[in-house]
Design a protein around this motif. Structure first.
Motif, mmCIF file in Angstrom:
data_model
loop_
_atom_site.group_PDB
_atom_site.id
_atom_site.type_symbol
_atom_site.label_atom_id
_atom_site.label_comp_id
_atom_site.label_asym_id
_atom_site.label_seq_id
_atom_site.Cartn_x
_atom_site.Cartn_y
_atom_site.Cartn_z
ATOM 1 N N TYR A 175 12.922 24.136 30.496
ATOM 2 C CA TYR A 175 11.469 24.079 30.655
ATOM 3 C C TYR A 175 10.770 24.074 29.296
ATOM 4 O O TYR A 175 9.885 23.268 29.034
ATOM 5 C CB TYR A 175 10.974 25.260 31.494
ATOM 6 N N SER A 199 5.439 30.858 30.826
ATOM 7 C CA SER A 199 6.153 29.800 30.107
ATOM 8 C C SER A 199 7.275 30.389 29.258
ATOM 9 O O SER A 199 8.359 29.828 29.168
ATOM 10 C CB SER A 199 5.183 29.007 29.233
ATOM 11 N N ALA A 231 17.524 27.194 32.785
ATOM 12 C CA ALA A 231 16.279 26.610 33.307
ATOM 13 C C ALA A 231 15.111 26.926 32.393
ATOM 14 O O ALA A 231 14.224 26.098 32.186
ATOM 15 C CB ALA A 231 16.000 27.126 34.720
ATOM 16 N N GLN A 232 15.094 28.138 31.818
ATOM 17 C CA GLN A 232 14.012 28.495 30.897
ATOM 18 C C GLN A 232 14.066 27.607 29.659
ATOM 19 O O GLN A 232 13.055 27.113 29.178
ATOM 20 C CB GLN A 232 14.133 29.970 30.491
ATOM 21 N N SER A 244 17.447 31.617 30.087
ATOM 22 C CA SER A 244 18.337 30.995 31.057
ATOM 23 C C SER A 244 18.355 29.491 30.771
ATOM 24 O O SER A 244 17.506 28.979 30.041
ATOM 25 C CB SER A 244 17.838 31.248 32.480
#
Lengths: 499, 499
Positions: free
Chosen positions: A20, A170, A16-17, A14
């Motif tokens: 991150y 993670s 957001a993934q 995603s």
């Protein structure tokens, strides 16, 4: 089962993934020295005049026998010399290296130990009939790089796979990640251990009065990949307690000398920042002088010759560098004619030699009419091949459809300077995500190349004093890219999950 | 003897010595994460759009009692409240913090534990009659920074002092360097130990079903000093095995929630990169929200209040942040009137309280006519003073000749928002060399400020669960510079040699 797991690998990310992971990786890289200096071309000249900025490095099993093979080749000067002398009239660089060796030989070598820090590079070769196998892409005998950074990439990936502790999230979930870590990567320990072994084998100072001893890293001026090298010098200094200095190749003749009054020819280094404190160099580790464009004038050849005639143990000697010529690999791989492998490896079992031979991709001589020229000049068969000069380090190869035209553009007498190699056929559908060192994130089909590090210390009689393998490098590149040099920005450092 | 040693310190540097030290330090800094992100203003917008570049940080003993004092002040809401309420009409920031506390108090706090990560800053004060003494510059109760990087500066200096092994020549010779190392700096262990103690003291999950627990670092968006913070989170994760997440303050209301159905008010964090995995926050560590300009709208106050009313242990609470107001330090330092120190430290011996009191520089109230106003308005006496508002972090002080004019430029009713402090008189002739984070090397007269870290965990009844001191920060700045914030580029991180 295994097929379906790989088909979904890596898992989709995603926004957001991805955010991150990218943030975590780029911060981790700087915190842990997984870094390179940015290319000057990527920064306007006035932005970083003092070159203080750094960025993350791009990120995403046979060799003790190989160590022994290349040590044996280097010891057999007659065999090596015959092949090299055939290249002298078509390759100036090889010619100059050979000339350097002959000159020092005429004066007489004063050091009979040689140190190798090698990296043997492989790709997985997939065939329709049979399991995949590892084929050797090349064997590097000088300036084998990325041992320092690749161990850090393994740590980064291992940390991401296990963090946060107790609830690893993670990475997005994937069956390949379950309780699975990349194998340990002890490249730094292996390579610095080889340098420390040479330092110890050098013995006491040959100067009167005795001088403190050191290892010298000869490096390129403005080296961007210095953090890779610093990982080795840090360990040599902190764990082995051996002084290490970095010397740009253009300073060799300024900062080192061989006292003419001392027949042992010790190499004396006087640090410019403390010229009153002289050190005697036990071991010269070359991270420079591996490519022709580094020899800008006769002064560079003079500097190389200066080191070669000294009592310092060279990593590598000129002869050992020459043993890495692609021509040598082609001669070893020749399926017909004399069995060179067996004659170099008399104490190795035939079964093991057969396994070693299986890592050779078919390679062809182009010096005379025959199978090699046929395959290279026919556009259909050329598509399955790559044409390689004698250089290490990538960036000089000719691929597939360009081969016939290239050969016809150069004189036929120069063809013998090139080797034709069958292209390795990698797994077709592997994909990955890469963080480039400008922060761009790329996703696509990839090819990976596995490098395995080894180190060996031997004397000119072929006696082996230290022989160790350990540590690996995985480089992953976009499939449309032909070359594999990470420092040039083509590809990413990676690690491996065994399944 | 000692005088003549200091007079020649630091030794002069030849061009080659400076070149060696600068190169070594800037490479070491990146290899070991002694780094900051460069200011966006120093790079053209198009050069580093993904913010991947980093550069070296600028580089060059009482607190368990102080821990206890500030914990005791925070527990005595009546005493603290009287001082704070007097500031409410002249200081919006203090007023909003106080309002936040009162609102949460009205609803009722659900967490009676508080965590402090403090740094007490000192300067050496030199007088004509008597030995030099340490005077407290300020006491930081929120976002005390540089614990992570200062430990690395100590390692850098220790490594330079001892390298190469056996023949240390990285620095020019100087008697102060002989067999002398900076004291150990365990700031990272101390500060992460405090956070881990709070995490453990939080106890089991208050959610049903139970959730995994974590520590949350609330940080500024685009934080440049992140490697300082990562040194703490790395240790918490790797040594204490506790999950840590970083959350920019502008994402608090998006990524955390307090379930209205749960009277225990656990703070739930849903990582955007894995929203299906919720964590319960045991401890909120604020590296943001310490200064007024970070509260851009009511949403920021809402976020602060949201954390304050949750069950998470705050580092610090609003009340503990308020205890760091300069006004508190001035009241404690008042030589006449009630003996606040003794009443806060009932179990501490009078002799120790006297030593603590000796660290206070004279400080004056400006709310009414008296000694403070006299000293501030007289141009001669103003030259020996600094005028401080209630802020932490530097950059807001008024110095010396500017004090009278500044006071006359603001309404007299606002003077009570400021505290007048006698300037500390540093050693006159100290010099040093600094490597700035743009690579420039500066040499000149310097002033050093020593920070000492401590951490304490206590409950609202004053019971202390964990109290530890350890680790230090030395900041060295050019003498012409008045302020001390390293992140703002005024000064350099340093370490100390005891003699």
């Amino acid at each position: 089962m295994a097929d379906s797991i790989y088909a979904n690998y890596p898992p989709d990310l995603s926004a957001a993934q991805q955010e991150y992971l990218v943030t975590t990786i780029k911060d981790w890289a700087i915190q842990n020295g997984l870094a390179v200096r940015p290319a000057p071309t990527s920064l306007p000249a006035n932005v970083d005049p003092n070159r203080v900025l750094a960025t993350n490095a791009p990120v995403t099993v046979f060799p003790t026998i190989y160590n022994q093979l290349y040590a044996a080749i280097t010891c057999n000067e007659d065999w090596l010399g015959k092949i090299i002398e055939d290249l002298v009239d078509v390759d100036d660089f090889v010619a100059n290296l050979w000339k350097t060796h002959l000159e020092v030989k005429k004066e007489g070598y004063v050091q009979n130990l040689s140190l190798g820090l090698f990296r043997s590079d492989y790709m997985a070769h997939v065939t329709s009939n049979g399991p995949p196998s590892l084929k050797q892409v090349e064997f590097n005998t000088i300036s084998s790089s990325f041992g320092g950074l690749s161990a850090q990439v393994r740590s980064l990936h291992a940390e991401l796979l296990t963090s946060p502790p107790g609830s690893p999230i993670s990475y997005p979930p994937h069956p390949l990640f379950d309780s699975n870590l990349p194998p340990e990567n002890n490249a730094v320990e292996t390579l610095s251990g080889g340098l420390a072994a040479a330092h110890t084998a050098y013995g006491p100072s040959k100067s009167l009065p005795a001088l403190p001893l050191c290892i010298l890293f000869v490096v390129q001026e403005g080296e961007r990949n210095l953090f890779d090298q610093l990982a080795l010098s840090k360990r040599i200094s902190q764990v082995h307690k051996i002084p290490v200095f970095r010397l740009p190749s253009n300073r060799i003749l300024d900062d080192t000398l061989i006292p003419s009054s001392n027949p042992s020819r010790p190499l004396i280094y006087k640090p410019p920042h403390s010229p009153e404190t002289a050190f005697e160099v036990t071991t010269v580790y070359l991270r420079a002088y591996y490519a022709p464009d580094e020899y800008k004038s006769s002064r560079d050849w003079e500097a190389r010759s200066h080191m070669e005639r000294s009592a310092a143990i060279k990593c590598p000697t000129v002869l050992n560098q020459l043993s890495g010529c692609k021509k040598i690999q082609q001669v070893l791989a020749e399926p017909t004619g004399p069995d060179h492998l067996t004659s170099f490896m008399k104490d190795i079992s035939p079964a093991l030699i057969a396994r070693l031979r299986e890592t050779f991709a078919p390679q062809y001589d182009l010096s005379t009419d025959g199978r090699g020229r046929e395959l290279a000049l026919n556009p259909d068969t050329a598509m399955k091949h790559v044409l390689k000069p004698q250089r290490e380090g990538g960036g000089n190869n000719i691929y597939k459809s360009e081969i016939p035209g290239f050969l016809r553009s150069i004189p036929e007498k120069d063809w013998k300077g090139w080797v034709l190699m069958e292209l390795i056929n990698p797994a077709p559908n592997a994909t990955n995500v890469a963080l480039r060192n400008d922060g761009e994130v790329l996703r696509g089909n990839v090819i990976s190349e596995l490098g395995v590090y080894g180190t060996i210390l031997w004397d000119t009689n072929g006696k082996i004093l230290h022989n160790d393998q350990g540590g690996w490098l995985l480089r992953t590149k976009g499939k449309e890219v032909n070359e594999g040099g990470v420092a040039a920005g083509f590809s990413s450092l990676d690690s491996i999950l065994l399944y």
